[in-house]
Design a protein around this motif. Structure first.
Motif, PDB file in Angstrom:
ATOM      1  N   ASP A  28       0.853  -1.181   0.000  1.00 18.23           N
ATOM      2  CA  ASP A  28       0.000   0.000   0.000  1.00 18.23           C
ATOM      3  C   ASP A  28       0.894   1.237   0.000  1.00 18.23           C
ATOM      4  O   ASP A  28       1.514   1.563   1.014  1.00 18.23           O
ATOM      5  CB  ASP A  28      -0.903  -0.015   1.239  1.00 18.23           C
ATOM      6  N   ASN A  29       0.972   1.910  -1.144  1.00 16.22           N
ATOM      7  CA  ASN A  29       1.863   3.058  -1.292  1.00 16.22           C
ATOM      8  C   ASN A  29       1.400   4.290  -0.520  1.00 16.22           C
ATOM      9  O   ASN A  29       2.117   5.274  -0.461  1.00 16.22           O
ATOM     10  CB  ASN A  29       2.035   3.416  -2.767  1.00 16.22           C
ATOM     11  N   ASP A  30       0.196   4.240   0.054  1.00 18.01           N
ATOM     12  CA  ASP A  30      -0.319   5.370   0.823  1.00 18.01           C
ATOM     13  C   ASP A  30      -0.178   5.184   2.327  1.00 18.01           C
ATOM     14  O   ASP A  30      -0.496   6.090   3.092  1.00 18.01           O
ATOM     15  CB  ASP A  30      -1.791   5.614   0.478  1.00 18.01           C
ATOM     16  N   LYS A  31       0.310   4.033   2.758  1.00 16.32           N
ATOM     17  CA  LYS A  31       0.448   3.766   4.191  1.00 16.32           C
ATOM     18  C   LYS A  31       1.700   4.463   4.724  1.00 16.32           C
ATOM     19  O   LYS A  31       2.787   4.334   4.170  1.00 16.32           O
ATOM     20  CB  LYS A  31       0.536   2.260   4.440  1.00 16.32           C
ATOM     21  N   ASP A  32       1.533   5.219   5.790  1.00 15.02           N
ATOM     22  CA  ASP A  32       2.641   5.959   6.393  1.00 15.02           C
ATOM     23  C   ASP A  32       3.518   5.009   7.208  1.00 15.02           C
ATOM     24  O   ASP A  32       3.107   4.515   8.262  1.00 15.02           O
ATOM     25  CB  ASP A  32       2.095   7.072   7.297  1.00 15.02           C
ATOM     26  N   ILE A  33       4.740   4.774   6.696  1.00 15.32           N
ATOM     27  CA  ILE A  33       5.619   3.793   7.334  1.00 15.32           C
ATOM     28  C   ILE A  33       7.063   4.266   7.512  1.00 15.32           C
ATOM     29  O   ILE A  33       7.802   3.683   8.284  1.00 15.32           O
ATOM     30  CB  ILE A  33       5.643   2.464   6.543  1.00 15.32           C
ATOM     31  N   GLN A  52       0.569  13.110  12.756  1.00 17.68           N
ATOM     32  CA  GLN A  52       1.200  12.447  13.894  1.00 17.68           C
ATOM     33  C   GLN A  52       1.941  13.485  14.725  1.00 17.68           C
ATOM     34  O   GLN A  52       2.599  14.368  14.198  1.00 17.68           O
ATOM     35  CB  GLN A  52       2.207  11.374  13.428  1.00 17.68           C
ATOM     36  N   SER A  93       4.593   7.993   3.498  1.00 15.98           N
ATOM     37  CA  SER A  93       4.292   6.861   2.623  1.00 15.98           C
ATOM     38  C   SER A  93       5.256   6.843   1.434  1.00 15.98           C
ATOM     39  O   SER A  93       6.014   7.790   1.205  1.00 15.98           O
ATOM     40  CB  SER A  93       2.854   6.973   2.115  1.00 15.98           C
ATOM     41  N   LYS A 103       1.454  15.960   7.865  1.00 12.77           N
ATOM     42  CA  LYS A 103       1.123  14.769   8.643  1.00 12.77           C
ATOM     43  C   LYS A 103       0.547  15.191   9.984  1.00 12.77           C
ATOM     44  O   LYS A 103       0.932  16.206  10.543  1.00 12.77           O
ATOM     45  CB  LYS A 103       2.379  13.903   8.861  1.00 12.77           C
TER      46      LYS A 103
END
Length: 113
Positions: free
Chosen positions: A5-10, A41, A48, A39
């Motif tokens: 998932d290229n949109d998941k913030d990792i 957070q 991402s 962001k």
């Protein structure tokens, strides 16, 4: 289900700085000037894969093309307002492929920044 998932913030900025061979302080400066994707957070901001493409584009504009923060904001605003998501992704893929072919002199300029 997609494998990735290229949109998941990792990714934290420290990892992105390694991927881009950029100083973390440089990326934090971009963040302070509002050039990176926003962001929510509070403790540790994560980005991402799609954000990394934008960050790489910002880094390219700032360090190789020598565009100032206001110019970069304007470019990002024009992309955001005038391209749908599909065209924006295609554009960022083209930019990514161009960045892979940056000349050796330009890479040395980036490293000495």
């Amino acid at each position: 289900m997609a494998l990735l998932d290229n949109d998941k913030d990792i990714l934290p900025l420290s990892s992105i700085s390694e991927l881009l061979s950029a100083k973390i302080r440089t990326l934090k400066m971009y963040e302070e000037k509002g050039l990176l994707p926003q962001k929510n957070q509070k403790i540790k901001k994560l980005y991402s894969i799609n954000d990394v493409k934008i960050i790489a584009f910002v880094h390219y504009l700032a360090n190789i093309k020598k565009i100032n923060a206001n110019g970069i904001k304007y470019i990002l605003e024009m992309i955001s307002e005038n391209m749908d998501e599909q065209n924006r992704n295609v554009f960022l893929e083209i930019v990514e492929s161009k960045l892979e072919n940056v000349s050796g002199n330009e890479i040395q300029d980036l490293e000495s920044f």
